[in-house]
Motif scaffolding. Sequence first.
Motif, PDB file in Angstrom:
ATOM      1  N   THR A 138      15.564  31.819 -20.731  1.00 61.86           N
ATOM      2  CA  THR A 138      16.997  31.986 -20.480  1.00 61.86           C
ATOM      3  C   THR A 138      17.812  31.647 -21.719  1.00 61.86           C
ATOM      4  O   THR A 138      18.750  32.362 -22.085  1.00 61.86           O
ATOM      5  N   ASN A 139      17.428  30.562 -22.396  1.00 66.56           N
ATOM      6  CA  ASN A 139      18.132  30.150 -23.615  1.00 66.56           C
ATOM      7  C   ASN A 139      17.977  31.188 -24.732  1.00 66.56           C
ATOM      8  O   ASN A 139      18.906  31.433 -25.496  1.00 66.56           O
ATOM      9  N   ALA A 140      16.792  31.777 -24.806  1.00 68.32           N
ATOM     10  CA  ALA A 140      16.524  32.762 -25.862  1.00 68.32           C
ATOM     11  C   ALA A 140      17.447  33.970 -25.740  1.00 68.32           C
ATOM     12  O   ALA A 140      17.996  34.456 -26.735  1.00 68.32           O
ATOM     13  N   TYR A 141      17.616  34.466 -24.522  1.00 66.64           N
ATOM     14  CA  TYR A 141      18.459  35.653 -24.338  1.00 66.64           C
ATOM     15  C   TYR A 141      19.947  35.303 -24.378  1.00 66.64           C
ATOM     16  O   TYR A 141      20.762  36.103 -24.848  1.00 66.64           O
ATOM     17  N   ALA A 142      20.284  34.078 -23.940  1.00 64.34           N
ATOM     18  CA  ALA A 142      21.676  33.639 -24.060  1.00 64.34           C
ATOM     19  C   ALA A 142      22.054  33.491 -25.526  1.00 64.34           C
ATOM     20  O   ALA A 142      23.216  33.717 -25.898  1.00 64.34           O
ATOM     21  N   PHE A 143      21.077  33.165 -26.356  1.00 62.64           N
ATOM     22  CA  PHE A 143      21.302  32.983 -27.789  1.00 62.64           C
ATOM     23  C   PHE A 143      21.832  34.257 -28.440  1.00 62.64           C
ATOM     24  O   PHE A 143      22.575  34.207 -29.420  1.00 62.64           O
ATOM     25  N   ILE A 144      21.445  35.423 -27.896  1.00 56.89           N
ATOM     26  CA  ILE A 144      21.926  36.709 -28.405  1.00 56.89           C
ATOM     27  C   ILE A 144      22.862  37.385 -27.396  1.00 56.89           C
ATOM     28  O   ILE A 144      23.039  38.596 -27.410  1.00 56.89           O
ATOM     29  N   HIS A 145      23.415  36.576 -26.488  1.00 59.52           N
ATOM     30  CA  HIS A 145      24.398  37.052 -25.505  1.00 59.52           C
ATOM     31  C   HIS A 145      23.840  38.174 -24.633  1.00 59.52           C
ATOM     32  O   HIS A 145      24.518  39.172 -24.369  1.00 59.52           O
ATOM     33  N   SER A 146      22.583  38.008 -24.194  1.00 59.70           N
ATOM     34  CA  SER A 146      21.944  38.992 -23.322  1.00 59.70           C
ATOM     35  C   SER A 146      21.428  38.317 -22.056  1.00 59.70           C
ATOM     36  O   SER A 146      21.205  37.101 -22.037  1.00 59.70           O
ATOM     37  N   GLU A 147      21.225  39.109 -21.021  1.00 54.43           N
ATOM     38  CA  GLU A 147      20.672  38.589 -19.778  1.00 54.43           C
ATOM     39  C   GLU A 147      19.146  38.585 -19.849  1.00 54.43           C
ATOM     40  O   GLU A 147      18.543  39.393 -20.564  1.00 54.43           O
ATOM     41  N   ALA A 148      18.530  37.693 -19.110  1.00 58.51           N
ATOM     42  CA  ALA A 148      17.068  37.632 -19.061  1.00 58.51           C
ATOM     43  C   ALA A 148      16.531  38.920 -18.451  1.00 58.51           C
ATOM     44  O   ALA A 148      17.105  39.469 -17.511  1.00 58.51           O
ATOM     45  N   PRO A 149      15.410  39.450 -18.986  1.00 61.37           N
ATOM     46  CA  PRO A 149      14.841  40.685 -18.435  1.00 61.37           C
ATOM     47  C   PRO A 149      14.201  40.459 -17.071  1.00 61.37           C
ATOM     48  O   PRO A 149      13.979  39.314 -16.654  1.00 61.37           O
ATOM     49  N   ILE A 150      13.893  41.548 -16.402  1.00 63.43           N
ATOM     50  CA  ILE A 150      13.260  41.458 -15.087  1.00 63.43           C
ATOM     51  C   ILE A 150      11.829  40.940 -15.222  1.00 63.43           C
ATOM     52  O   ILE A 150      11.192  41.098 -16.261  1.00 63.43           O
ATOM     53  N   ILE A 151      11.333  40.319 -14.166  1.00 68.50           N
ATOM     54  CA  ILE A 151       9.939  39.875 -14.124  1.00 68.50           C
ATOM     55  C   ILE A 151       9.084  41.014 -13.587  1.00 68.50           C
ATOM     56  O   ILE A 151       9.389  41.607 -12.556  1.00 68.50           O
TER      57      ILE A 151
ATOM     58  N   TYR B 136       7.704  36.721 -36.290  1.00 68.24           N
ATOM     59  CA  TYR B 136       9.003  36.371 -36.860  1.00 68.24           C
ATOM     60  C   TYR B 136       9.707  35.416 -35.896  1.00 68.24           C
ATOM     61  O   TYR B 136      10.124  35.825 -34.814  1.00 68.24           O
ATOM     62  N   ARG B 137       9.819  34.151 -36.278  1.00 66.34           N
ATOM     63  CA  ARG B 137      10.629  33.241 -35.453  1.00 66.34           C
ATOM     64  C   ARG B 137      12.071  33.376 -35.930  1.00 66.34           C
ATOM     65  O   ARG B 137      12.442  32.885 -36.987  1.00 66.34           O
ATOM     66  N   ASN B 138      12.871  34.038 -35.114  1.00 70.89           N
ATOM     67  CA  ASN B 138      14.250  34.315 -35.495  1.00 70.89           C
ATOM     68  C   ASN B 138      15.268  33.414 -34.815  1.00 70.89           C
ATOM     69  O   ASN B 138      16.471  33.604 -34.950  1.00 70.89           O
ATOM     70  N   GLY B 139      14.774  32.437 -34.067  1.00 77.66           N
ATOM     71  CA  GLY B 139      15.660  31.506 -33.387  1.00 77.66           C
ATOM     72  C   GLY B 139      14.835  30.367 -32.828  1.00 77.66           C
ATOM     73  O   GLY B 139      13.607  30.360 -32.934  1.00 77.66           O
ATOM     74  N   PRO B 140      15.479  29.396 -32.215  1.00 76.16           N
ATOM     75  CA  PRO B 140      14.744  28.228 -31.718  1.00 76.16           C
ATOM     76  C   PRO B 140      13.876  28.479 -30.498  1.00 76.16           C
ATOM     77  O   PRO B 140      13.003  27.667 -30.185  1.00 76.16           O
ATOM     78  N   TYR B 141      14.083  29.636 -29.825  1.00 74.95           N
ATOM     79  CA  TYR B 141      13.417  29.827 -28.544  1.00 74.95           C
ATOM     80  C   TYR B 141      12.436  30.999 -28.476  1.00 74.95           C
ATOM     81  O   TYR B 141      11.811  31.214 -27.444  1.00 74.95           O
ATOM     82  N   SER B 142      12.297  31.766 -29.531  1.00 74.01           N
ATOM     83  CA  SER B 142      11.474  32.977 -29.404  1.00 74.01           C
ATOM     84  C   SER B 142      10.854  33.414 -30.728  1.00 74.01           C
ATOM     85  O   SER B 142      11.352  33.076 -31.796  1.00 74.01           O
ATOM     86  N   ILE B 143       9.751  34.181 -30.596  1.00 77.30           N
ATOM     87  CA  ILE B 143       9.024  34.697 -31.751  1.00 77.30           C
ATOM     88  C   ILE B 143       8.778  36.192 -31.557  1.00 77.30           C
ATOM     89  O   ILE B 143       8.059  36.599 -30.639  1.00 77.30           O
ATOM     90  N   ASP B 144       9.370  37.028 -32.410  1.00 74.20           N
ATOM     91  CA  ASP B 144       9.089  38.462 -32.386  1.00 74.20           C
ATOM     92  C   ASP B 144       7.651  38.686 -32.844  1.00 74.20           C
ATOM     93  O   ASP B 144       7.212  38.109 -33.841  1.00 74.20           O
ATOM     94  N   THR B 145       6.934  39.549 -32.128  1.00 68.17           N
ATOM     95  CA  THR B 145       5.534  39.810 -32.441  1.00 68.17           C
ATOM     96  C   THR B 145       5.312  41.300 -32.639  1.00 68.17           C
ATOM     97  O   THR B 145       5.554  42.095 -31.731  1.00 68.17           O
ATOM     98  N   VAL B 146       4.852  41.678 -33.845  1.00 69.80           N
ATOM     99  CA  VAL B 146       4.592  43.080 -34.170  1.00 69.80           C
ATOM    100  C   VAL B 146       3.231  43.189 -34.849  1.00 69.80           C
ATOM    101  O   VAL B 146       2.579  42.193 -35.128  1.00 69.80           O
ATOM    102  N   ARG B 147       2.816  44.403 -35.113  1.00 66.55           N
ATOM    103  CA  ARG B 147       1.528  44.616 -35.774  1.00 66.55           C
ATOM    104  C   ARG B 147       1.591  44.167 -37.233  1.00 66.55           C
ATOM    105  O   ARG B 147       2.635  44.240 -37.876  1.00 66.55           O
ATOM    106  N   LYS B 148       0.467  43.688 -37.750  1.00 70.57           N
ATOM    107  CA  LYS B 148       0.392  43.221 -39.133  1.00 70.57           C
ATOM    108  C   LYS B 148       0.890  44.306 -40.081  1.00 70.57           C
ATOM    109  O   LYS B 148       0.504  45.471 -39.983  1.00 70.57           O
ATOM    110  N   GLY B 149       1.760  43.927 -40.999  1.00 80.70           N
ATOM    111  CA  GLY B 149       2.270  44.875 -41.980  1.00 80.70           C
ATOM    112  C   GLY B 149       3.510  45.615 -41.538  1.00 80.70           C
ATOM    113  O   GLY B 149       4.129  46.324 -42.337  1.00 80.70           O
TER     114      GLY B 149
END
Length: 257
Positions: free
Chosen positions: A121-134, A168-181
């Motif tokens: 919840t904090n991660a999405y609030a950090f970018i002013h977005s709502e939490a995604p569906i489960i 890529y840790r772009n904030g205190p609550y989340s890490i973007d994960t992509v393919r190497k390179g």
Amino acid sequence: MKNIQAVAFFDLDGTLLNDKSQITPEIRSAISSLKANNVLPLIATGRTIVEIEHIMHDSGIDSAIVMNGQFIQVEGKKVYSDEFTYEECLKMYEHVKSLGHEISFYNDQHIWCSGHSEILTNAYAFIHSEAPIIDRSSLKDKTVNMMLVLSEDGDEHYLKHFPEMTFYRNGPYSIDTVRKGVSKGSGVNNLFKTLNLPTVPTFAFGDGINDLALFEACDNKIAMGNARKELKERSSFITKKNTDGGIVHALKHFDLI
């Protein structure tokens, strides 16, 4: 857009957007002027298309490198997509849950997560977005371009167990994960290859760590006044803060508008 004279890439948070994650009238006017001057504007972000549709509408930008380079859209049309396999997603999911974290999965049209938590919840609030569906249904038939680990720790664990990934840790609550390179920079290179664009000047605008690769791929590197030290050290030009007209100031400095 025909007769392209230059290409400009804009990060969002801390760069193109104000402190409320909004496009100001000044930015919209500047983008309109860019287009009139045959400069192709693109958003370059860790977010996905469905998250930024309102930003694209408000800014007048319909081209984007999203999910840190995993997906590219130009003038509303998909031109590039790098997708994770089911096995890659399952392995990541299992590690995330073993550490007590949650995970979100992304493609250009949908975002869903493994469960809600205070950190998510904090991660999405950090970018002013709502939490995604489960959605805990099988990933087998789903397209996944990017994964987002929701955590305040565990970085070393993921680096150790997933050498085939870039984090890529772009904030205190989340890490973007992509393919190497894969990065915003590789997105720039894939854009030019896919569209066979002419060799024209490129301009990168950013403020965060995941903009370093974008800087490396572009001729002109513009760091916002509020940018991380690492970006400022590698910049061609340091403009004003995003909340102080930094984008317009830089565009005028380079005679783009």
